[in-house]
Design a protein around this motif. Sequence first.
Motif: not given
Length: 397
Positions: A179-199
């Motif tokens: 769920q994003t500010t640009d709508g819903e995205i369905h994907c096969d893989y998600l990679f999180l690299s958003q730095g300190y925003q992990f919190a």
Amino acid sequence: MNSNVKKAVVVGAGISGASICFALKKRNIQTILLDAESGPAQHASGNPIGVVYPFLTKHKLAESEFSLSAFQYFLSIWEDFHLKSLVPHVDGIYFLMDTDAAYDRYSNAIKSHQIPDNVAIEKIEPFSGLPAIFFPNGKSVSPVDLTKQILTISNPETKYSCKLHSWEESGNEEKVICQTTDGEIHCDYLFLSQGYQFANDPHSNWLPLQKVRGQILKFPEKKPTNTHGILYGDYITSAIDGYQVLGATFDEYKLEENPRPEESILLWQKLIKMLPKLSEPWGPQNPSLFPTRVSYRTQSQDRHPVAGKLPNMSKLDLSVKYQNVLRNGKKQMDIPYYKSVGILNGLGSRGLTHALFAAEILVSEMIEGQKITTESISKSLKPDRFLLRMWKREQLT
């Protein structure tokens, strides 16, 4: 569009996210890159000049073996994709061995890691007259241009000014729903690299990652100048496009965004103390008048990168009864993972050196189920290492 083509979402458009996009491109994975900012490399990767060199320890440890491998991998990508002609840089980094302890550690590191002279060699740094480890292919480099070039090669679909609000795996775990500010995205893989925003992510906010403030000083190239970058606790880069960078402060407690003039003065005073033959001919300077930049890095509890599948805390049995069964049977905790969600974070101050290789390790494991490095290195990077430590200390129940 071919429905058989796998799709990945990468969150974070710094050097980590760009490196993940690069690894996915090699595997022909359709990639969407999200970042809440208006463009790439807005945070720590947006510093004007950074340094690339490996971290070494006296004896061969997973941490230094990873760093050395990452440095060599960086150099292979640098050559294969002709980044030399695309990214502003200057070759050569000196790491001063200014104490007996530092000399003992780093001179022995070359021997214990069997490092050839073309990678690192013991030399005298000319301005200080001190022994140093010289990395002839270490670099003072523009992080912004490096990040942008890696993204140009990777060519992901980009969605800037787009924030990931939440995500979850579908019921059959075949898709990840974002769920994003640009709508819903369905994907096969998600990679999180958003730095300190992990919190802000309840799936990963258990990780002991910390926001760290750093301040650097940018000043016009002086004469005489150091033709190579020099590290001495702080660092001074070679000049790129007529400017040099002096850095960097470290603060994990007071995180204000405004520059602190007193820190610029302290950086300059240490430069004068450590490298008087370089700085004294420049004459009196007022460093508080030089441009400064504050940025934030994300550092793990053990100061080692976090790269691997993300543990699924919602499926982790934390009941006292189950934990007692494990301990009484002398069994390890069974950690469940999200099938298609990985994390690359906690790169700290060595992101330029480590990001490409860490991303390759992560994507190889996620997409192909293969380990491309040693078991000790792979284990040292996995996010579940923190869970295991907490479990052994009985901090989970």
